[in-house]
Write a protein that holds these residues in place. Sequence first.
Motif, PDB file in Angstrom:
ATOM      1  N   LYS A 188       1.041  20.659   3.897  1.00 51.26           N
ATOM      2  CA  LYS A 188       0.517  19.375   3.434  1.00 51.26           C
ATOM      3  C   LYS A 188       1.399  18.734   2.363  1.00 51.26           C
ATOM      4  O   LYS A 188       1.328  17.532   2.139  1.00 51.26           O
ATOM      5  N   ILE A 189       2.193  19.549   1.703  1.00 50.00           N
ATOM      6  CA  ILE A 189       3.006  19.033   0.601  1.00 50.00           C
ATOM      7  C   ILE A 189       4.296  19.835   0.493  1.00 50.00           C
ATOM      8  O   ILE A 189       4.298  21.059   0.650  1.00 50.00           O
ATOM      9  N   ILE A 217       6.487  15.298  -1.373  1.00 46.93           N
ATOM     10  CA  ILE A 217       6.468  14.578  -0.091  1.00 46.93           C
ATOM     11  C   ILE A 217       5.438  15.200   0.843  1.00 46.93           C
ATOM     12  O   ILE A 217       5.248  16.421   0.846  1.00 46.93           O
ATOM     13  N   GLU A 218       4.792  14.371   1.647  1.00 44.11           N
ATOM     14  CA  GLU A 218       3.984  14.863   2.756  1.00 44.11           C
ATOM     15  C   GLU A 218       4.944  15.087   3.930  1.00 44.11           C
ATOM     16  O   GLU A 218       5.497  14.128   4.477  1.00 44.11           O
ATOM     17  N   PRO A 219       5.177  16.349   4.334  1.00 42.39           N
ATOM     18  CA  PRO A 219       6.220  16.641   5.323  1.00 42.39           C
ATOM     19  C   PRO A 219       6.053  15.921   6.655  1.00 42.39           C
ATOM     20  O   PRO A 219       7.033  15.446   7.228  1.00 42.39           O
ATOM     21  N   SER A 220       4.842  15.821   7.154  1.00 38.64           N
ATOM     22  CA  SER A 220       4.630  15.266   8.487  1.00 38.64           C
ATOM     23  C   SER A 220       4.929  13.779   8.587  1.00 38.64           C
ATOM     24  O   SER A 220       5.194  13.261   9.668  1.00 38.64           O
ATOM     25  N   TYR A 274       0.871  -1.175   0.000  1.00 39.64           N
ATOM     26  CA  TYR A 274       0.000   0.000   0.000  1.00 39.64           C
ATOM     27  C   TYR A 274       0.908   1.226   0.000  1.00 39.64           C
ATOM     28  O   TYR A 274       1.543   1.542   1.008  1.00 39.64           O
ATOM     29  N   THR A 275       0.993   1.876  -1.153  1.00 32.76           N
ATOM     30  CA  THR A 275       1.931   2.983  -1.291  1.00 32.76           C
ATOM     31  C   THR A 275       1.306   4.300  -0.852  1.00 32.76           C
ATOM     32  O   THR A 275       0.089   4.410  -0.669  1.00 32.76           O
ATOM     33  N   SER A 276       2.174   5.299  -0.713  1.00 30.79           N
ATOM     34  CA  SER A 276       1.732   6.654  -0.368  1.00 30.79           C
ATOM     35  C   SER A 276       1.461   7.488  -1.615  1.00 30.79           C
ATOM     36  O   SER A 276       1.092   8.658  -1.517  1.00 30.79           O
TER      37      SER A 276
END
Length: 640
Positions: free
Chosen positions: A550-551, A255-258, A230-232
């Motif tokens: 968010k990004i 990338i999602e920073p968090s 299950y990828t991001s």
Amino acid sequence: MSENRKFFVYGLFVLVGIIYLIRLLYLQVLDNTYETASNSIRAIPDVPMRGQVYDRYGNLIVYNTLVYDLYVTPNKLKVADTLALCNALSITRADFDSLMKAAKVYSRKKPSLFLRQLSKEDFAHIQDVLVDYPGFEYVKSSVRTYSAPTLAHALGYVSEVSQKQLDAQEYPYYRQGDLMGQSGLEKFYEEYLRGQRGVRYVMQDVNGVAKGPWKGGELDTIAQAGQNLYTSIDLEIQQYVDSLMQGKAGAVVAIEPSSGEVLAITSAPSYDPALFATRDFSKNYAKLALNPYRPLLNRAVMGSYRPGSTFKTVQALVAMQEGAISPGSIFSHAGAPMKCHGHGGLSGVHSAIQWSCNPYFYHVFRRMIYANTEKNTFKASAMGLRKWHDYTEKFGFGQKLGIDLPSEALGKLPNVEFYDKWYGVNGWKFSNIYSLSIGEGELLITPLKLANLAATIANRGWYIAPHLVKGIGKNDNPLPEFKQRHETGVDRRYFEPVVDGMEMAVVRGTVSRGAIIPDIVMCGKTGTSQNKKGKDHSIFIAFAPKDNPKIAIAVFVENAGFGGFAAAPVASLVIEKYIKRHVDRKAYEQEWMNKNFLQNVIIPKSQLPKPKEQKPAPTKPEATIVNREKAAFNKLTEAP
């Protein structure tokens, strides 16, 4: 007495007969010794289905399609009309002869692979024909199938295991003819994707003819399918990024920073991953390998570029942490060998980032290098660089971030030992390395590292190693290393002036006005990576929104010039698409999609296609010009 002896003899014969009957019953029914003595036991592996791959919303990216592998036993094969058989199998007579020769070399009595990966349609077409050709049999198999022609570099491909890989096995799992992940996620997660092999035990005679299952199949094991990944990846955003990079060479990483989860990762130019899931794998691979634009190179994790002015963010952060400067420090342009982009007066770090002032960061780096008590400039430079290197390394430069993709490049973060080897111990000082101040010189990074830098700034000082898989077997089940938080060692308060400067760079700075996103506060930094072989590379890093990001994204466009006018539009459009799920700036979007920078890419002469020799057009002997020099001479000596 004689009568008793007679009964005794009869009884002895009956007893011996009963013993023989019991023994025969044991040998033929209860024991398999006789059976195995006259037959050999063949273990037939049951290859499991590979795990499937999904995006972050459960959309299928990679799945398996049923195919058929055709096997042949040469001694059983009877072909009345070879040409008709070749037509049915869609192969040439030369192919048929070659395949049969290989089969006979393997064994005349045992089945061996004849044709791999026949589709259901192809198999249905030849199934009735094969009845007339005893000696052929089929085995069900599967091939990787893709829901969209995207993510070729990240997904990777599977192909037949090589002899070298077979010999290198610590545990004997693979056998000749097995498929194995060779790149991308297919390789990194091979042990999870491949599943558990099953086995069937079959009795066969000396001629290799199957005689049925051994022990009724009680020792057989069933294959277990591989675990799903299950990828991001956001498949919609991924395909949108691909469309923006058509006609360009470079890379995009979002990338999602968090969480460190990779939302999209593109290396351009790319190719359709389905090309490597056919019988024509070798031909397709060779064709792509000869392409001068190098579509097989995963630029996102393997491309090495100078970061240019994007690296000024790191210089500012490290300098403030070391105490070499404060957020309000101001420097003049005097003494700097670099030109300024042209702007008004600076009021500190935030405005220096906003206008990307080269002289400012020259002085920042100089102060960092000499921020010690050593009087000898050569020794002081070494002391300063060592401290600078230790801080900068914590941002992920000069090392592998550990993304779940093979072949990640280290990049280059020069240290004292590097320059000692180059110039000699105590043979260099700041004047030899000042180009590092603006992200040039010996410094090399990958697009992945710059995307991670954008995420680190968005988080105000920390990052989680970028990764594409957020779940193995089930969602939200990543590898342990993708939960670990990495600290830069720079105080959070020093990130605020840098973030403010990145915001102003977009609003009124080095970024073109068209990149501003309505209703979204984007913070960005342009960069122009020097390129000796052609036009400079365009770079842009950004994150959004400014608060609670968010990004985070990094964009490289090769041979496209200034970052604010080439890479920034891609980042801006991707951020808007991801946050809003649509793009309002349609004209701006279309204008960018119509651009083509591939023509600017400098292709090495060794990769250029060789021109075909052309025969000269027939001419009269007296009109033939031997060479260009003779033609020029005739023209010069012509009578006026």
